[in-house]
Design a protein around this motif. Structure first.
Motif, PDB file in Angstrom:
ATOM      1  N   VAL A 219       0.856  -1.182   0.000  1.00 38.23           N
ATOM      2  CA  VAL A 219       0.000   0.000   0.000  1.00 38.23           C
ATOM      3  C   VAL A 219       0.899   1.241   0.000  1.00 38.23           C
ATOM      4  CG1 VAL A 219      -1.698   1.292   1.339  1.00 38.23           C
ATOM      5  CG2 VAL A 219      -1.874  -1.195   1.163  1.00 38.23           C
ATOM      6  N   VAL A 220       0.546   2.227  -0.809  1.00 32.72           N
ATOM      7  CA  VAL A 220       1.302   3.481  -0.884  1.00 32.72           C
ATOM      8  C   VAL A 220       0.459   4.582  -0.242  1.00 32.72           C
ATOM      9  CG1 VAL A 220       2.357   5.191  -2.404  1.00 32.72           C
ATOM     10  CG2 VAL A 220       2.473   2.754  -2.981  1.00 32.72           C
ATOM     11  N   LYS A 221       1.050   5.247   0.759  1.00 34.61           N
ATOM     12  CA  LYS A 221       0.375   6.346   1.458  1.00 34.61           C
ATOM     13  C   LYS A 221       1.283   7.562   1.428  1.00 34.61           C
ATOM     14  CE  LYS A 221      -2.068   3.393   4.716  1.00 34.61           C
ATOM     15  NZ  LYS A 221      -2.406   3.162   6.120  1.00 34.61           N
ATOM     16  N   VAL A 222       0.665   8.727   1.287  1.00 36.56           N
ATOM     17  CA  VAL A 222       1.407   9.983   1.339  1.00 36.56           C
ATOM     18  C   VAL A 222       0.675  10.963   2.238  1.00 36.56           C
ATOM     19  CG1 VAL A 222       2.470   9.742  -0.948  1.00 36.56           C
ATOM     20  CG2 VAL A 222       0.269  10.874  -0.745  1.00 36.56           C
ATOM     21  N   ARG A 223       1.436  11.844   2.870  1.00 39.62           N
ATOM     22  CA  ARG A 223       0.858  12.927   3.665  1.00 39.62           C
ATOM     23  C   ARG A 223       0.843  14.168   2.795  1.00 39.62           C
ATOM     24  NH1 ARG A 223       3.468  10.363   8.175  1.00 39.62           N
ATOM     25  NH2 ARG A 223       5.442  11.289   7.619  1.00 39.62           N
ATOM     26  N   ILE A 224      -0.324  14.782   2.692  1.00 39.89           N
ATOM     27  CA  ILE A 224      -0.485  16.006   1.897  1.00 39.89           C
ATOM     28  C   ILE A 224      -0.843  17.136   2.851  1.00 39.89           C
ATOM     29  CG2 ILE A 224      -1.744  17.126   0.026  1.00 39.89           C
ATOM     30  CD1 ILE A 224      -2.442  14.248  -0.961  1.00 39.89           C
ATOM     31  N   LYS A 225      -0.003  18.155   2.883  1.00 40.35           N
ATOM     32  CA  LYS A 225      -0.276  19.312   3.742  1.00 40.35           C
ATOM     33  C   LYS A 225      -0.694  20.494   2.885  1.00 40.35           C
ATOM     34  CE  LYS A 225       1.262  22.328   7.365  1.00 40.35           C
ATOM     35  NZ  LYS A 225       2.192  22.602   8.445  1.00 40.35           N
ATOM     36  N   ASN A 226      -1.734  21.184   3.332  1.00 42.14           N
ATOM     37  CA  ASN A 226      -2.181  22.397   2.664  1.00 42.14           C
ATOM     38  C   ASN A 226      -1.474  23.581   3.320  1.00 42.14           C
ATOM     39  OD1 ASN A 226      -3.441  24.569   1.538  1.00 42.14           O
ATOM     40  ND2 ASN A 226      -5.508  23.982   2.131  1.00 42.14           N
ATOM     41  N   PHE A 227      -0.454  24.103   2.652  1.00 39.48           N
ATOM     42  CA  PHE A 227       0.281  25.261   3.146  1.00 39.48           C
ATOM     43  C   PHE A 227      -0.409  26.573   2.785  1.00 39.48           C
ATOM     44  CE2 PHE A 227       3.621  22.022   2.888  1.00 39.48           C
ATOM     45  CZ  PHE A 227       4.245  22.187   4.115  1.00 39.48           C
ATOM     46  N   GLY A 228      -1.482  26.491   2.013  1.00 40.05           N
ATOM     47  CA  GLY A 228      -2.177  27.688   1.532  1.00 40.05           C
ATOM     48  C   GLY A 228      -3.114  28.290   2.561  1.00 40.05           C
ATOM     49  N   SER A 229      -3.832  29.321   2.119  1.00 35.71           N
ATOM     50  CA  SER A 229      -4.748  30.041   3.008  1.00 35.71           C
ATOM     51  C   SER A 229      -6.218  29.719   2.737  1.00 35.71           C
ATOM     52  CB  SER A 229      -4.522  31.551   2.865  1.00 35.71           C
ATOM     53  OG  SER A 229      -4.731  31.943   1.524  1.00 35.71           O
ATOM     54  N   THR A 230      -6.478  28.845   1.746  1.00 34.63           N
ATOM     55  CA  THR A 230      -7.844  28.412   1.445  1.00 34.63           C
ATOM     56  C   THR A 230      -7.886  26.886   1.354  1.00 34.63           C
ATOM     57  OG1 THR A 230      -7.498  28.572  -0.943  1.00 34.63           O
ATOM     58  CG2 THR A 230      -8.395  30.529   0.162  1.00 34.63           C
ATOM     59  N   ALA A 231      -9.057  26.321   1.557  1.00 34.48           N
ATOM     60  CA  ALA A 231      -9.226  24.873   1.464  1.00 34.48           C
ATOM     61  C   ALA A 231      -8.952  24.402   0.034  1.00 34.48           C
ATOM     62  CB  ALA A 231     -10.634  24.489   1.888  1.00 34.48           C
ATOM     63  N   ILE A 232      -8.452  23.164  -0.094  1.00 33.83           N
ATOM     64  CA  ILE A 232      -8.195  22.587  -1.415  1.00 33.83           C
ATOM     65  C   ILE A 232      -8.916  21.249  -1.533  1.00 33.83           C
ATOM     66  CG2 ILE A 232      -6.005  23.779  -1.818  1.00 33.83           C
ATOM     67  CD1 ILE A 232      -4.557  21.227  -0.890  1.00 33.83           C
ATOM     68  N   THR A 233      -9.321  20.918  -2.757  1.00 34.99           N
ATOM     69  CA  THR A 233      -9.964  19.648  -3.058  1.00 34.99           C
ATOM     70  C   THR A 233      -9.913  19.428  -4.567  1.00 34.99           C
ATOM     71  OG1 THR A 233     -11.923  18.270  -2.686  1.00 34.99           O
ATOM     72  CG2 THR A 233     -12.315  20.593  -3.260  1.00 34.99           C
ATOM     73  N   ASN A 234     -10.209  18.226  -4.991  1.00 36.77           N
ATOM     74  CA  ASN A 234     -10.283  17.867  -6.418  1.00 36.77           C
ATOM     75  C   ASN A 234      -9.006  18.197  -7.185  1.00 36.77           C
ATOM     76  OD1 ASN A 234     -12.926  16.776  -6.279  1.00 36.77           O
ATOM     77  ND2 ASN A 234     -13.736  18.855  -6.233  1.00 36.77           N
ATOM     78  N   PHE A 235      -7.914  17.603  -6.746  1.00 33.75           N
ATOM     79  CA  PHE A 235      -6.629  17.750  -7.434  1.00 33.75           C
ATOM     80  C   PHE A 235      -5.973  16.373  -7.510  1.00 33.75           C
ATOM     81  CE2 PHE A 235      -5.984  18.389  -2.946  1.00 33.75           C
ATOM     82  CZ  PHE A 235      -4.844  17.644  -2.656  1.00 33.75           C
ATOM     83  N   ASN A 236      -5.035  16.236  -8.420  1.00 38.05           N
ATOM     84  CA  ASN A 236      -4.353  14.954  -8.601  1.00 38.05           C
ATOM     85  C   ASN A 236      -3.133  14.842  -7.702  1.00 38.05           C
ATOM     86  OD1 ASN A 236      -5.959  13.702 -10.607  1.00 38.05           O
ATOM     87  ND2 ASN A 236      -5.060  15.025 -12.160  1.00 38.05           N
ATOM     88  N   VAL A 237      -2.926  13.627  -7.225  1.00 38.74           N
ATOM     89  CA  VAL A 237      -1.692  13.271  -6.535  1.00 38.74           C
ATOM     90  C   VAL A 237      -1.110  12.081  -7.297  1.00 38.74           C
ATOM     91  CG1 VAL A 237      -2.847  11.777  -4.843  1.00 38.74           C
ATOM     92  CG2 VAL A 237      -0.628  12.761  -4.300  1.00 38.74           C
ATOM     93  N   ARG A 238       0.217  12.042  -7.383  1.00 37.97           N
ATOM     94  CA  ARG A 238       0.874  11.025  -8.210  1.00 37.97           C
ATOM     95  C   ARG A 238       2.035  10.396  -7.466  1.00 37.97           C
ATOM     96  NH1 ARG A 238      -0.636  15.277 -11.806  1.00 37.97           N
ATOM     97  NH2 ARG A 238      -1.764  14.453 -13.592  1.00 37.97           N
TER      98      ARG A 238
END
Length: 95
Positions: free
Chosen positions: A6-25
C-alpha cells in the motif's frame, strides 16, 4: 516488503484556502506514473493521509526502490513544495 504494498502519502495544505479535487501522483523508478484524484477537502494548515488505490511492487529482496510523489493543484502559488521522494531497500530475509 511485498509485490503488493500500500502506498500512502501525507499532503499538507500550506495555503490560506481549502483545497480539493486535485491529482496526486507517485512513480517508482522507471515504472509508469500512478495518478489518483483527491476529493477530500484539506483545510489550510491541515494534513491528509492519502492512500492510493493502486499498490506498489517492491518485493524484490535486495532491491532499492526510489519513490517520488507529487501533487498537481491548479493555480498553486508555491509549486516548489509539491514533491517529495525517498529511496527504500527491501532487506526482508527469504526463509
Amino acid at each position: 516488503m511485498t509485490s503488493n504494498e500500500v502506498v500512502k502519502v501525507r499532503i499538507k495544505n500550506f495555503g490560506s484556502t481549502a483545497i480539493t479535487n486535485f491529482n496526486v501522483r507517485y512513480k517508482i523508478g522507471n515504472n509508469p506514473v500512478v495518478t489518483q484524484l483527491v476529493t477530500d477537502i484539506i483545510q489550510p494548515n491541515d494534513i491528509l493521509l492519502f492512500t492510493f488505490a493502486q499498490t506498489a511492487n517492491v518485493g524484490t529482496v535486495g532491491q532499492t526502490y526510489c519513490i517520488k510523489s507529487w501533487t498537481s493543484l491548479t493555480n498553486d502559488a508555491t509549486p516548489l513544495n509539491d514533491t517529495t521522494s525517498k529511496c527504500i531497500t527491501n532487506n526482508m530475509p527469504v526463509y
